[in-house]
Design an enzyme around this catalytic site. Structure first.
Site, PDB file in Angstrom:
ATOM      1  N   LYS A 171      46.446  76.579  78.712  1.00 48.43           N
ATOM      2  CA  LYS A 171      45.184  77.186  77.926  1.00 48.43           C
ATOM      3  C   LYS A 171      45.976  76.927  76.567  1.00 48.43           C
ATOM      4  O   LYS A 171      46.604  77.668  76.120  1.00 48.43           O
ATOM      5  CB  LYS A 171      44.912  78.540  78.104  1.00 48.43           C
ATOM      6  CG  LYS A 171      43.606  78.841  77.189  1.00 48.43           C
ATOM      7  CD  LYS A 171      43.527  80.468  76.637  1.00 48.43           C
ATOM      8  CE  LYS A 171      44.153  80.742  75.545  1.00 48.43           C
ATOM      9  NZ  LYS A 171      44.033  80.106  74.218  1.00 48.43           N
ATOM     10  N   GLY A 202      39.807  77.888  75.832  1.00 47.61           N
ATOM     11  CA  GLY A 202      39.300  79.283  75.666  1.00 47.61           C
ATOM     12  C   GLY A 202      40.064  80.132  74.715  1.00 47.61           C
ATOM     13  O   GLY A 202      41.134  79.834  74.193  1.00 47.61           O
ATOM     14  N   ASP A 203      39.498  81.188  74.477  1.00 44.67           N
ATOM     15  CA  ASP A 203      40.432  81.966  73.316  1.00 44.67           C
ATOM     16  C   ASP A 203      41.149  83.162  74.116  1.00 44.67           C
ATOM     17  O   ASP A 203      41.084  83.134  75.661  1.00 44.67           O
ATOM     18  CB  ASP A 203      39.308  82.833  72.266  1.00 44.67           C
ATOM     19  CG  ASP A 203      38.122  83.598  73.078  1.00 44.67           C
ATOM     20  OD1 ASP A 203      38.525  84.043  74.251  1.00 44.67           O
ATOM     21  OD2 ASP A 203      37.413  84.015  72.389  1.00 44.67           O
ATOM     22  N   GLY A 204      42.129  83.870  73.429  1.00 47.33           N
ATOM     23  CA  GLY A 204      42.955  84.934  74.047  1.00 47.33           C
ATOM     24  C   GLY A 204      42.178  86.055  74.881  1.00 47.33           C
ATOM     25  O   GLY A 204      42.435  86.459  75.963  1.00 47.33           O
ATOM     26  N   GLY A 206      39.153  85.803  76.167  1.00 47.62           N
ATOM     27  CA  GLY A 206      38.620  85.346  77.471  1.00 47.62           C
ATOM     28  C   GLY A 206      39.535  84.783  78.332  1.00 47.62           C
ATOM     29  O   GLY A 206      40.016  85.520  79.076  1.00 47.62           O
ATOM     30  N   GLY A 208      42.425  83.674  78.295  1.00 50.31           N
ATOM     31  CA  GLY A 208      43.848  84.165  78.211  1.00 50.31           C
ATOM     32  C   GLY A 208      43.896  85.281  78.938  1.00 50.31           C
ATOM     33  O   GLY A 208      44.747  85.549  79.521  1.00 50.31           O
ATOM     34  N   GLU A 246      57.866  83.700  74.269  1.00 49.28           N
ATOM     35  CA  GLU A 246      58.385  83.334  72.882  1.00 49.28           C
ATOM     36  C   GLU A 246      57.538  83.681  71.884  1.00 49.28           C
ATOM     37  O   GLU A 246      56.519  82.961  71.777  1.00 49.28           O
ATOM     38  CB  GLU A 246      58.639  81.737  73.159  1.00 49.28           C
ATOM     39  CG  GLU A 246      59.484  81.155  72.025  1.00 49.28           C
ATOM     40  CD  GLU A 246      58.893  81.005  70.684  1.00 49.28           C
ATOM     41  OE1 GLU A 246      59.237  81.773  69.675  1.00 49.28           O
ATOM     42  OE2 GLU A 246      58.229  80.173  70.532  1.00 49.28           O
ATOM     43  N   CYS A 279      58.094  79.786  64.091  1.00 44.36           N
ATOM     44  CA  CYS A 279      58.449  81.144  64.280  1.00 44.36           C
ATOM     45  C   CYS A 279      60.110  81.212  63.793  1.00 44.36           C
ATOM     46  O   CYS A 279      60.407  82.521  63.511  1.00 44.36           O
ATOM     47  CB  CYS A 279      58.328  81.504  65.795  1.00 44.36           C
ATOM     48  SG  CYS A 279      58.806  80.142  66.757  1.00 44.36           S
ATOM     49  N   GLU A 378      56.213  88.971  59.485  1.00 40.92           N
ATOM     50  CA  GLU A 378      56.062  87.409  59.716  1.00 40.92           C
ATOM     51  C   GLU A 378      54.654  87.056  58.938  1.00 40.92           C
ATOM     52  O   GLU A 378      53.739  87.209  59.441  1.00 40.92           O
ATOM     53  CB  GLU A 378      55.927  87.147  61.182  1.00 40.92           C
ATOM     54  CG  GLU A 378      56.269  85.602  61.276  1.00 40.92           C
ATOM     55  CD  GLU A 378      56.143  85.103  62.829  1.00 40.92           C
ATOM     56  OE1 GLU A 378      56.872  84.296  63.124  1.00 40.92           O
ATOM     57  OE2 GLU A 378      55.265  85.806  63.582  1.00 40.92           O
TER      58      GLU A 378
END
Length: 475
Positions: A171, A202-204, A206, A208, A246, A279, A378
């Site tokens: 994904k 898809g999104d997180g 959904g 995810g 990560e 990151c 961050e």
């Protein structure tokens, strides 16, 4: 405009179970450049079922068979590199020359690193004369990847998963999905069996979450925000599946009094690279008081002279941040920083001459302390916070005073000091004097920066279970 609604499931491109169009926005223009579909639970279930059905046969293929397919994948990747460069540049705003070199190159570099590590990798060893230790693929793996280094992260997950005999569902980020769709084409062209690799957009909330909770998914490998990593861990806990994370970072770049004369300049350049959307960026610059004023001016000059422009523009520069939401978040944090610290370059709004696109001014704050928001959160944009220190102990304390622990940096010509400080920094990686990491080096963090390692032999081991078998006669 590109229309890329289909998913790659069980070796075929298939239409979504339900129409659910999602606009992909070019961050340089704020205009729609493509349309994809967000998956439904039926799409997720179909992809997981395909991966589960393919696992038994794929897990039993020989190392030689899998190596042959991975080498073919590398050939396809390199042959179609320009397509990938254009896709990433358009979807997430990487300047086209950077996309061709760093963004595309990160993928091929890691793929080569896995092939080198895999060549001498052993899946079994003798524990005693009659006991064997086996390393076996964990099973069906959900791979959830971010938008900031698309191919870097997809390769770091998909290649070791397939190499070790796992099957996978990718994904990619819905914000930057075009590169993931291209990668699925490459896997198909390379000839991997149906079901070994699948892709559902898809999104997180959904797809995810559906993958994280799915009882037939044995492992989730996720790269993204710490907030999302926590949510995935909670969702995965009910089925006790392995979760490799990560996550975010707030790297300290410690510049001692004997550092290279241009250490501050190099640190600022590195901070602003990829428009600060890394990151492992060195976003906190800790400078010995004897070099502090010089470092502040040097970093401010880098910010003032860093060219910002559209991703399609040739030459060396930084592009936009990826989305309106990201732009607004960065602007809010810059505003907070202006009330906390001394602004020496950049600030609110777009750079001069840019009235459209998610462009952010390279920004430098001085006289920062570790209690300020700008030092703790961050930002994920081209924003640098500089603070002074007097002693080695103080520098270590400041560097470690963060919930994150991904990458820290040390600049000193004193070899013993460099090694001594590196041992005390609480992070998964410590880069010293600008020396980059080798191919296959373990990438990952401590604390809220995650709990897994990617790259080379370490990345292969993430996707393996260890089995002890007694009564195995010595060969």
């Amino acid at each position: 405009m590109l229309e890329k609604r289909d998913f790659y499931i069980n070796g075929r491109w298939v239409a979504p179970a339900k129409p659910n169009d999602y606009a992909v926005i070019d961050p340089s223009t704020e205009e729609q450049c493509a349309v994809i579909s967000l998956g439904d639970k039926a799409d997720t279930d179909a992809a997981v079922a395909a991966a589960k059905a393919a696992f038994d046969s794929w897990s039993q293929t020989s190392k030689a068979e899998r190596t042959k397919l991975l080498k073919r994948l590398l050939e396809v990747y390199n042959d179609r590199a320009e397509e990938m460069a254009q896709a990433m540049s358009m979807e997430m705003g990487a300047p086209i020359e950077m996309s061709r070199t760093s963004q595309v190159g990160a993928g091929s570099w890691h793929l080569e690193g896995f092939l080198e590590a895999f060549e001498n990798f052993s899946f079994e060893s003798d524990f005693t004369a009659t006991e064997k230790t086996l390393r076996e693929p964990i099973g069906v793996c959900a791979l959830i990847t971010p938008w900031n280094w698309p191919m870097n992260q997809i390769i770091l997950k998909a290649v070791p998963a397939m190499a070790t005999g796992c099957t996978a569902i990718l994904k990619p980020s819905e914000i930057a999905p075009l590169s993931g769709l291209l990668f699925a084409e490459y896997v198909d062209q390379a000839g991997f069996p149906a079901g070994v690799f699948n892709l559902v957009n898809g999104d997180g909330a959904g797809v995810g979450s559906q993958l994280s909770q799915h009882p037939d998914v044995d492992m989730v490998s996720f790269t993204g925000s710490t907030r999302a990593g926590i949510a995935i861990s909670k969702a995965a806990a009910e089925t006790l599946k392995r979760v490799s994370l990560e996550l975010g970072g707030k790297g300290a770049n410690i510049i001692f009094e004997d550092a290279h004369p241009k250490a501050a300049k190099m640190g600022a350049v590195r901070c602003f690279r990829n428009t600060g959307q890394s990151c492992n960026a060195p976003t906190r610059m800790l400078v010995h008081k004897s070099r502090y004023d010089e470092a502040v001016e040097m970093a401010a000059e880098v910010a003032r002279t860093t060219h910002v422009g559209p991703a399609s523009e040739p030459g060396q520069h930084i592009g936009p941040v990826v989305s309106e939401a990201q732009f607004n978040k960065i602007q809010k944090l810059i505003e907070i920083g202006m009330g906390e610290a001394r602004l020496v370059a950049g600030g609110l709004g777009r750079p001069d001459g840019l009235n459209r696109g998610y462009f952010v001014k390279p920004t430098v704050f001085a006289d920062v302390n570790n209690q300020m928001t700008i030092a703790r959160e961050e930002v994920f944009g081209p924003v640098l916070a500089i603070m002074p220190f007097e002693t080695e102990e103080e520098a270590i304390a400041i560097a470690n005073d963060t919930p994150y622990g991904l990458t820290n940096y040390i600049q000193t010509e004193d070899t013993e000091k460099r090694r001594r400080v590196a041992r005390r920094l609480r992070s998964g990686m410590v880069e010293t004097n600008g020396q980059g990491f080798a191919k296959g080096s373990p990438f990952g963090g401590y604390k809220q920066s995650g709990n897994g390692r990617e790259g080379g032999i370490f990345g292969l081991e993430e996707f393996l279970e260890v089995k002890a078998v007694s009564g195995w006669a010595a060969e």
